[in-house]
Design a protein around this motif. Structure first.
Motif, PDB file in Angstrom:
ATOM      1  N   ILE A  20      67.723  55.867  27.234  1.00 35.48           N
ATOM      2  CA  ILE A  20      68.818  55.556  26.318  1.00 35.48           C
ATOM      3  C   ILE A  20      68.447  54.308  25.532  1.00 35.48           C
ATOM      4  O   ILE A  20      68.057  53.295  26.123  1.00 35.48           O
ATOM      5  N   HIS A  21      68.530  54.399  24.248  1.00 35.28           N
ATOM      6  CA  HIS A  21      68.240  53.220  23.431  1.00 35.28           C
ATOM      7  C   HIS A  21      69.524  52.635  22.862  1.00 35.28           C
ATOM      8  O   HIS A  21      70.534  53.317  22.750  1.00 35.28           O
ATOM      9  N   VAL A  22      69.446  51.360  22.544  1.00 40.30           N
ATOM     10  CA  VAL A  22      70.628  50.625  22.118  1.00 40.30           C
ATOM     11  C   VAL A  22      70.418  50.102  20.707  1.00 40.30           C
ATOM     12  O   VAL A  22      69.383  49.507  20.402  1.00 40.30           O
ATOM     13  N   ASP A  42      60.539  53.540  31.356  1.00 47.22           N
ATOM     14  CA  ASP A  42      61.056  53.692  29.996  1.00 47.22           C
ATOM     15  C   ASP A  42      62.511  54.146  30.044  1.00 47.22           C
ATOM     16  O   ASP A  42      62.855  55.073  30.756  1.00 47.22           O
ATOM     17  N   SER A  43      63.320  53.476  29.275  1.00 46.67           N
ATOM     18  CA  SER A  43      64.732  53.835  29.258  1.00 46.67           C
ATOM     19  C   SER A  43      64.910  55.089  28.410  1.00 46.67           C
ATOM     20  O   SER A  43      64.341  55.197  27.326  1.00 46.67           O
TER      21      SER A  43
END
Lengths: 66, 244
Positions: free
Chosen positions: B42-44, B39-40
């Protein structure tokens, strides 16, 4: 509604045009799809903030949904 | 094997023929071999095309719909696994109220946020770009700063003028409160003559936006990720101190 944009009104609101674009939920993600002539859905855009979703083959733009 | 089973098998084969990759075949059997990506943290959030508000724009416009983004922002705020957010901007502006709504949401998120203006962050893209904790602009990216305008039939000219003036003040106030640009400078850019062909205003390119104090730095992905990780590190540290 007030639009704050350098574009002219004609660029945003041209003559009427029919499309079959829809927003649906697929595998837990919101996606934008076009309905093709055969009645199937073709993925246009994935709406997600998770960058990993964009690496997933399932959400490649242009894919015909099974 | 009875007839029904044979039919089903035929259909299965048809479907398999249609599917373009082996992954799809495996999925149809209820299995998946896609390696689970970590799971990242950081989201974009990409804000592209027109910022769409109360009125649905014709379909040939590429739009970012605020009703899609607002719940996503809440989800980002709520999810403890997400530590930071990057906002990618390549927008030509759009609905004032939808844009301001997005900007206010981004500004009030407790997690570290960083924005990158890529191709262009015009008009209502300006408050969205400055709403983050730290903003970057690509050296070639531009931001058009111009007054809010109106076309079409106007009923009640003085009242409409007053309303537009207030609308414009909301944009100006948001930008000066969330960036280092001075109100006077921003208004100078907004009402400058001779820079745009059919309009008054200014097209601010990369480094100029930083010089004016509108954007915090010139940079791209590398700089933005470094800054975001630095901000995340700071938040984690203060969090630890509170616990102790």
């Amino acid at each position: 509604m007030i639009l704050y944009t350098p574009l002219t009104q004609e660029e945003i609101f041209p003559e009427e045009e029919n499309t079959n674009r829809e927003y649906i939920t697929y595998e837990g993600r919101s996606i934008c799809v076009d309905k093709t002539a055969e009645g199937r859905y073709q993925l246009v855009q994935l709406l997600s903030t998770d960058p990993q979703d964009f690496l997933d083959d399932k959400f490649t733009p242009g894919r015909i949904l099974p | 094997m009875n007839k029904e089973d044979e039919k089903k098998e035929d259909q299965n084969q048809d479907q398999q023929a249609n599917s373009s990759s082996i992954v799809q075949k495996i999925q149809q059997l209820g299995q998946s071999n896609i390696p689970a990506a970590p799971d990242s943290n950081i989201h974009v959030l990409s804000i592209i095309g027109q910022v769409e508000g109360h009125i649905q724009l014709p379909p040939q416009n590429k739009t970012t719909k605020y009703e899609h983004l607002l719940p996503q922002l809440i989800a980002i705020e709520q999810n403890p696994k997400i530590e930071g957010m990057i906002i990618l901007l390549n927008t030509v502006g759009g609905d004032v109220e939808a844009g301001l709504a997005l900007a206010e949401m981004i500004a009030s998120i407790s997690k570290p946020t960083v924005s990158i203006v890529l191709g262009g962050g015009h008009s209502i893209g300006v408050p969205i770009a400055v709403a983050t904790d730290h903003s970057f602009i690509a050296p070639t990216a531009t931001m058009t700063i111009h007054p809010v305008r109106l076309t079409g039939l106007v009923i009640g000219v003085p009242q409409t003028f007053e309303y537009l003036d207030k609308m414009q003040d909301r944009v100006i106030n948001f930008v000066i409160n969330h960036s280092n640009i001075k109100e006077e400078k921003f208004k100078d850019l907004m009402f400058a003559k001779g820079n745009l062909t059919r309009d008054i205003g200014t097209n601010v390119v990369g480094a100029d936006a930083v010089d004016y104090g509108l954007i915090d730095g010139v940079g791209g992905v590398k700089e933005a990720m470094a800054k975001l990780n630095e901000l995340i590190g700071q938040t984690n540290e203060t969090g630890k101190q509170v616990i102790q």
